[in-house]
Write a protein that holds these residues in place. Sequence first.
Motif, PDB file in Angstrom:
ATOM      1  N   LEU A   7       0.859  -1.179   0.000  1.00 36.85           N
ATOM      2  CA  LEU A   7       0.000   0.000   0.000  1.00 36.85           C
ATOM      3  C   LEU A   7       0.895   1.229   0.000  1.00 36.85           C
ATOM      4  O   LEU A   7       1.865   1.287   0.748  1.00 36.85           O
ATOM      5  CB  LEU A   7      -0.854   0.053   1.267  1.00 36.85           C
ATOM      6  CG  LEU A   7      -2.135  -0.730   1.321  1.00 36.85           C
ATOM      7  CD1 LEU A   7      -2.791  -0.551   2.685  1.00 36.85           C
ATOM      8  CD2 LEU A   7      -3.080  -0.296   0.251  1.00 36.85           C
ATOM      9  N   ASN A   8       0.588   2.202  -0.825  1.00 38.96           N
ATOM     10  CA  ASN A   8       1.358   3.442  -0.848  1.00 38.96           C
ATOM     11  C   ASN A   8       0.534   4.539  -0.194  1.00 38.96           C
ATOM     12  O   ASN A   8      -0.590   4.809  -0.584  1.00 38.96           O
ATOM     13  CB  ASN A   8       1.711   3.831  -2.285  1.00 38.96           C
ATOM     14  CG  ASN A   8       2.655   2.832  -2.899  1.00 38.96           C
ATOM     15  OD1 ASN A   8       3.580   2.374  -2.252  1.00 38.96           O
ATOM     16  ND2 ASN A   8       2.420   2.475  -4.140  1.00 38.96           N
ATOM     17  N   LEU A   9       1.123   5.170   0.831  1.00 41.27           N
ATOM     18  CA  LEU A   9       0.444   6.216   1.564  1.00 41.27           C
ATOM     19  C   LEU A   9       1.446   7.289   1.938  1.00 41.27           C
ATOM     20  O   LEU A   9       2.429   7.010   2.637  1.00 41.27           O
ATOM     21  CB  LEU A   9      -0.206   5.636   2.824  1.00 41.27           C
ATOM     22  CG  LEU A   9      -0.959   6.595   3.724  1.00 41.27           C
ATOM     23  CD1 LEU A   9      -2.211   7.086   3.013  1.00 41.27           C
ATOM     24  CD2 LEU A   9      -1.323   5.926   5.023  1.00 41.27           C
ATOM     25  N   PHE A  10       1.210   8.500   1.468  1.00 42.61           N
ATOM     26  CA  PHE A  10       2.082   9.638   1.766  1.00 42.61           C
ATOM     27  C   PHE A  10       3.548   9.337   1.453  1.00 42.61           C
ATOM     28  O   PHE A  10       4.438   9.535   2.270  1.00 42.61           O
ATOM     29  CB  PHE A  10       1.952  10.070   3.230  1.00 42.61           C
ATOM     30  CG  PHE A  10       0.546  10.382   3.644  1.00 42.61           C
ATOM     31  CD1 PHE A  10      -0.203  11.324   2.963  1.00 42.61           C
ATOM     32  CD2 PHE A  10      -0.039   9.730   4.713  1.00 42.61           C
ATOM     33  CE1 PHE A  10      -1.498  11.619   3.343  1.00 42.61           C
ATOM     34  CE2 PHE A  10      -1.326  10.015   5.101  1.00 42.61           C
ATOM     35  CZ  PHE A  10      -2.063  10.962   4.422  1.00 42.61           C
TER      36      PHE A  10
ATOM     37  N   ILE B 185      -3.367   4.724   9.999  1.00 39.06           N
ATOM     38  CA  ILE B 185      -3.685   6.142  10.181  1.00 39.06           C
ATOM     39  C   ILE B 185      -3.934   6.449  11.646  1.00 39.06           C
ATOM     40  O   ILE B 185      -3.463   7.465  12.174  1.00 39.06           O
ATOM     41  CB  ILE B 185      -4.906   6.529   9.307  1.00 39.06           C
ATOM     42  CG1 ILE B 185      -4.493   6.508   7.834  1.00 39.06           C
ATOM     43  CG2 ILE B 185      -5.446   7.897   9.690  1.00 39.06           C
ATOM     44  CD1 ILE B 185      -5.641   6.672   6.865  1.00 39.06           C
ATOM     45  N   MET B 186      -4.662   5.569  12.346  1.00 39.78           N
ATOM     46  CA  MET B 186      -4.896   5.771  13.775  1.00 39.78           C
ATOM     47  C   MET B 186      -3.595   5.741  14.556  1.00 39.78           C
ATOM     48  O   MET B 186      -3.398   6.520  15.493  1.00 39.78           O
ATOM     49  CB  MET B 186      -5.876   4.722  14.308  1.00 39.78           C
ATOM     50  CG  MET B 186      -7.296   4.944  13.860  1.00 39.78           C
ATOM     51  SD  MET B 186      -8.435   3.652  14.412  1.00 39.78           S
ATOM     52  CE  MET B 186      -8.162   3.670  16.162  1.00 39.78           C
ATOM     53  N   MET B 187      -2.699   4.853  14.177  1.00 43.69           N
ATOM     54  CA  MET B 187      -1.417   4.736  14.873  1.00 43.69           C
ATOM     55  C   MET B 187      -0.571   5.997  14.661  1.00 43.69           C
ATOM     56  O   MET B 187       0.101   6.460  15.589  1.00 43.69           O
ATOM     57  CB  MET B 187      -0.651   3.512  14.352  1.00 43.69           C
ATOM     58  CG  MET B 187       0.659   3.269  15.032  1.00 43.69           C
ATOM     59  SD  MET B 187       1.496   1.805  14.416  1.00 43.69           S
ATOM     60  CE  MET B 187       1.865   2.275  12.762  1.00 43.69           C
ATOM     61  N   MET B 188      -0.623   6.581  13.485  1.00 39.78           N
ATOM     62  CA  MET B 188       0.166   7.763  13.198  1.00 39.78           C
ATOM     63  C   MET B 188      -0.400   9.025  13.848  1.00 39.78           C
ATOM     64  O   MET B 188       0.321   9.983  14.081  1.00 39.78           O
ATOM     65  CB  MET B 188       0.299   7.973  11.690  1.00 39.78           C
ATOM     66  CG  MET B 188       1.083   6.863  11.007  1.00 39.78           C
ATOM     67  SD  MET B 188       2.676   6.525  11.722  1.00 39.78           S
ATOM     68  CE  MET B 188       3.566   7.984  11.264  1.00 39.78           C
TER      69      MET B 188
END
Length: 79
Positions: free
Chosen positions: A33-36, A74-77
């Motif tokens: 998965l690619n995210l930011f 996302i929650m972890m970040m």
Amino acid sequence: MNKTKKSQSKISKFSCDKCGGSSFKNTSTTYPLNLFNKQINVNRVAVKKCLDCQKLFPTTKGKEKLDRALQAYIMMMNI
């Protein structure tokens, strides 16, 4: 006179976006998965693998798992 009910199977022809192939194998593998601008590797995702070009397509269950993994990341970040 006996009436028989013919069952019609719902076969949807799925074709590869990259090569146009129509032969696939269901498997479970690591999916990126690619995210930011970061790559997150999610383990054991249900995918369809094109036998011609080896491109991976997540199945419905695979997409659900990717969504859960993305939400957890996302929650972890945000903490």
